[in-house]
Scaffold this motif. Structure first.
Motif, short mmCIF file in Angstrom:
data_model
loop_
_atom_site.label_atom_id
_atom_site.label_comp_id
_atom_site.label_asym_id
_atom_site.label_seq_id
_atom_site.Cartn_x
_atom_site.Cartn_y
_atom_site.Cartn_z
N UNK A 68 121.94 21.51 55.52
CA UNK A 68 121.82 20.81 54.24
C UNK A 68 123.16 20.82 53.53
N UNK A 69 123.58 19.68 53.05
CA UNK A 69 124.84 19.60 52.32
C UNK A 69 124.73 20.35 51.00
N UNK A 70 125.84 20.95 50.58
CA UNK A 70 125.91 21.54 49.26
C UNK A 70 125.96 20.42 48.22
N UNK A 71 125.45 20.66 47.01
CA UNK A 71 125.45 19.59 45.99
C UNK A 71 126.81 18.96 45.77
N UNK B 224 111.58 30.53 46.68
CA UNK B 224 112.93 31.07 46.81
C UNK B 224 113.92 30.04 47.31
N UNK B 225 115.17 30.18 46.88
CA UNK B 225 116.19 29.21 47.25
C UNK B 225 116.47 29.25 48.75
N UNK B 226 116.50 30.45 49.34
CA UNK B 226 116.77 30.57 50.78
C UNK B 226 115.67 29.92 51.60
N UNK B 227 114.42 30.16 51.21
CA UNK B 227 113.29 29.58 51.94
C UNK B 227 113.27 28.06 51.78
N UNK B 228 113.60 27.56 50.58
CA UNK B 228 113.61 26.12 50.36
C UNK B 228 114.70 25.44 51.20
N UNK B 229 115.86 26.10 51.30
CA UNK B 229 116.93 25.52 52.12
C UNK B 229 116.52 25.52 53.59
N UNK B 230 115.86 26.59 54.01
CA UNK B 230 115.42 26.64 55.41
C UNK B 230 114.42 25.53 55.72
N UNK B 231 113.48 25.29 54.78
CA UNK B 231 112.51 24.21 54.99
C UNK B 231 113.20 22.85 55.00
#
Length: 551
Positions: free
Chosen positions: A263-266, A206-213
Motif C-alpha cells: 500500500x502506498x503511503x499517503x 488497528x492501523x497495522x491490521x487495516x494495512x494488512x487487509x
C-alpha cells in the motif's frame, strides 16, 4: 420505441373548461401554456428515437413533464402521478382529462436518451428562443456569472472501503459478462471478502491490521487484473468501465516492492483532486474553496442582468470540482457565442479574471469583462512608497526598461510563469543597482544583486494597469455592483430547485440535471415577471435599520 412525427395538439375543450373553473386566477402551468405556448417539438428529439418500432410517448411532452418535475421538485413517480391527476398539468400538456398517463420509468429512459444524444442543451436553447421571440431576452446586454459547489450523490467512504468496493464492483461487472470464467479464477476466500458491501464487514480497528487487509485486497486485485489481461481471457473484459476503474485505482493506491503488493503511503499518492472516491461515480472529485471542502462538481450559472428586464439564465456549465473558475471563463464565452447570446458586459468575480482573459474577451467576442484583478503583491506596492512596476518606463519596441533613476535594463527574456502564461523577465545591470542611492526604495536583494522585473506582454500588461486604475474609482465600483445579484440567483437555485445536490450519478447526468434546473428557474422567474411579482429585497435586521437614524 420509435418517434412518430406529429403536430402539437391544442388543449382539449373539456380540459380547458375544467381548468379555468378550477383555477380562475391561473397557475404557473396554465400561464406557461397561454403565454409561451409549447416550446418543444418532437422534431427536436428525432435523433434519439428509431424510425420503426412501438410508438413512443410524445417527446415534447416528456421534455415539458421533466421541466415541470423540476419546477416542483418531484420524483419520477410523483411527476407521473401529477400527469395522471393534475388538471393544470393536463392543460399545459394538451391532454384529455381521462388520459391515464404513463409508467414513471419512461422519464428515466428519456433522460438517458438525452444524455446519450447530448441533447440536453436543446431544452434551454428552445426556451431562450421563445423568450427572444416574446421580447423577454435582450441581445448583447449585460450578464453575470458565478458558481457554487455541488455534492455528488455518493456516500463518503474511507480509503480501505474504497479499495474493497472498487474490487467488488469490478468482480460484479466481470461476473455479469463471464460468470463461468470468473468462477475458475477466484478462491473461496474472495466470497467472504467481496460477496457483500465492504462496510457491512467487521473491518479491523488497528492501523497495522487495516494495512494488512488493504494489501491483501491489493494482491487480489492484481490477480484479477492479470487474469483479465491474459490473452486467454474473454474478449472485452479489460474494456469494462469497472475494470478500468480498478486498474487506475490500483496504480494510485499500490506499488510492487520486492515482488509483494504494498500500500502506498499517503505522501506517495496522487493529489486529492485526482483521486477517485467511489467506484460508482468516477467523475466526482475532491475540491476545496476557502473553508468549504466537498466531493462532487461545480455548477456555473450565467444570467442576464439588464435593469428593468427579466433576469434569465442563459448558460449553465457543469465541471469537475477541481476545475478553476479561470479555466471556465473562455468556455462560457464560447458557449454563448455559438448560441448568439454574447453580452456586451460580463460581470464576474476575481476568480474568473486574469490579464489574458481581459484582452481575449474583448478581441475575440467584443465583451467587456468586468471583475476585480488581484492587486500588486510586491512589497513596493504594498508599502506605497517604493518603486513598484508602474514606476518603470517600458519601451516595447526597443525591449528596454528605464528605472525612476534613469538606469536602463536591456536584458529582456521571454519566458513562461508557473501557470504556463507568457511572461517577460528584465534584469538591470548589477553595478548600477549596487551603487544606486535609491536602492532601499527599489529592492531588498542581498549581495549587490540587481532589481529584476516580471510582467506580461504589452497588451496584457496595459490591460492589467488600466483595470487596476479603474477598479479604484467610484464609477467602477458602482458599475460592478451589478454583479451582486448573482448571489441571489444561486440562493434561489439551491434553496428552491436543489442545485447543490446531485440527483444522478456521473458528470453527464449531473449536467443534464443542471440544465433542467436552469429551465425550471427561468419559468419561475418569467412567471413572476408576467404576474408583476416584485423581486425580494435584501433583508435588513431591525438593529441595522437603526443605523441611519443615529446622529
Amino acid at each position: 420505441m420509435s418517434l412518430k412525427p406529429m403536430e402539437v395538439p391544442p388543449v382539449p375543450e373539456e380540459t380547458a373548461r375544467v381548468a379555468r373553473a378550477a383555477f380562475p386566477k391561473g397557475t404557473l402551468f396554465l400561464r406557461f401554456r397561454d403565454e409561451l405556448g409549447v416550446i418543444y417539438r418532437d422534431e427536436m428529439f428525432a435523433a434519439l428515437f428509431p424510425k420503426c418500432g412501438q410508438p413512443a410517448t410524445a417527446p415534447w411532452r416528456l421534455a415539458l413533464i421533466s421541466v415541470f418535475q423540476y419546477v416542483e421538485g418531484l420524483s419520477d413517480r410523483q411527476a407521473a402521478e401529477a400527469v395522471r391527476s393534475r388538471i393544470d398539468w393536463k392543460y399545459s400538456l394538451g391532454l384529455e382529462l381521462s388520459d391515464p398517463g404513463f409508467d414513471f420509468s419512461v422519464l428515466c429512459e428519456f433522460r438517458r436518451r438525452l444524455v446519450d444524444g447530448d441533447l440536453g442543451p436543446v431544452l434551454l436553447d428552445a426556451l431562450l428562443a421563445r423568450f427572444r421571440d416574446q421580447g423577454l431576452l435582450k441581445a448583447r446586454g449585460q450578464q453575470r456569472t458565478d458558481a457554487t459547489h455541488v455534492l455528488a450523490a455518493i456516500r463518503q467512504i474511507n480509503r480501505l472501503e474504497n479499495i474493497g468496493e472498487t474490487l467488488r464492483a469490478a468482480l460484479n461487472a466481470v461476473a455479469a459478462v463471464a460468470p463461468d470464467w470468473l468462477a475458475r479464477q477466484v478462491s473461496p476466500e474472495w466470497f467472504e471478502r467481496y460477496a457483500v458491501r465492504v462496510e457491512m464487514s467487521r473491518l479491523p480497528k488497528g492501523e497495522t491490521e487495516r494495512q494488512a487487509l488493504a494489501e491483501t485486497m491489493g494482491a487480489d486485485g492484481h490477480a484479477l487484473l492479470a487474469a483479465v489481461y491474459d490473452p486467454a481471457a474473454p474478449i472485452g473484459l479489460r474494456h469494462l468501465p469497472a475494470v478500468q476503474t480498478l486498474r487506475l485505482t490500483w496504480v494510485r493506491q499500490f506499488l510492487i516492492k520486492e515482488g509483494q503488493v504494498r500500500l502506498r503511503q499517503p505522501a506517495d499518492t496522487p493529489p486529492a483532486s485526482l483521486n477517485g472516491y467511489t467506484p460508482y461515480d468516477t467523475d466526482a472529485r475532491f475540491s476545496k474553496k476557502r473553508d468549504i471542502t466537498w466531493i462532487g462538481y461545480k455548477a456555473h450559472l450565467s444570467e442576464t442582468c439588464d435593469p428593468d428586464e427579466p433576469h434569465v439564465i442563459v448558460n449553465v456549465l457543469t465541471t469537475p470540482a477541481p476545475m478553476t473558475d479561470m479555466e471556465v471563463t473562455a468556455l462560457v464565452h464560447q458557449s454563448l457565442a455559438s448560441r448568439n447570446l454574447l453580452p456586451t458586459t460580463h460581470f464576474v468575480d476575481a476568480a474568473y479574471v486574469d490579464a489574458g482573459l481581459l484582452t481575449a474577451s474583448r478581441a475575440d467576442h467584443g465583451i467587456e469583462l468586468v471583475g476585480p484583478l488581484l492587486p500588486d503583491t510586491s512589497w513596493q506596492a504594498q508599502a506605497a512608497e517604493g518603486y513598484d512596476l508602474p514606476a518603470f518606463r517600458i519601451n516595447w519596441e526597443a525591449h528596454t526598461v528605464t528605472c525612476p533613476q534613469g538606469q536602463i535594463a536591456t536584458h529582456w527574456t521571454l519566458t513562461l510563469d508557473k501557470w504556463g502564461s507568457e511572461s517577460i523577465r528584465v534584469s538591470f545591470p548589477r553595478p548600477a543597482c549596487a551603487a544606486c542611492s535609491a536602492r532601499p526604495q527599489c529592492t531588498h536583494a542581498r549581495d549587490g544583486n540587481a532589481r529584476t522585473l516580471s510582467f506580461r506582454p504589452q497588451a496584457e500588461h496595459e490591460a492589467i494597469q488600466e483595470a487596476r486604475r479603474r477598479q479604484e474609482t467610484v464609477e467602477w465600483r458602482q458599475q460592478y455592483a451589478r454583479r451582486a445579484g448573482i448571489e441571489g440567483t444561486l440562493s434561489q437555485a439551491v434553496g428552491r430547485f436543489g442545485l447543490r445536490r446531485c440527483r444522478y450519478i456521473g458528470l453527464p447526468k449531473t449536467a443534464l440535471q443542471h440544465i433542467f434546473t436552469a429551465v425550471a428557474l427561468n419559468l419561475a422567474r418569467i412567471d413572476a415577471w408576467l404576474t408583476g411579482k416584485p423581486v425580494a429585497k435584501t433583508r435588513t435586521s431591525t438593529f441595522a435599520a437603526l443605523q441611519p437614524a443615529i446622529p
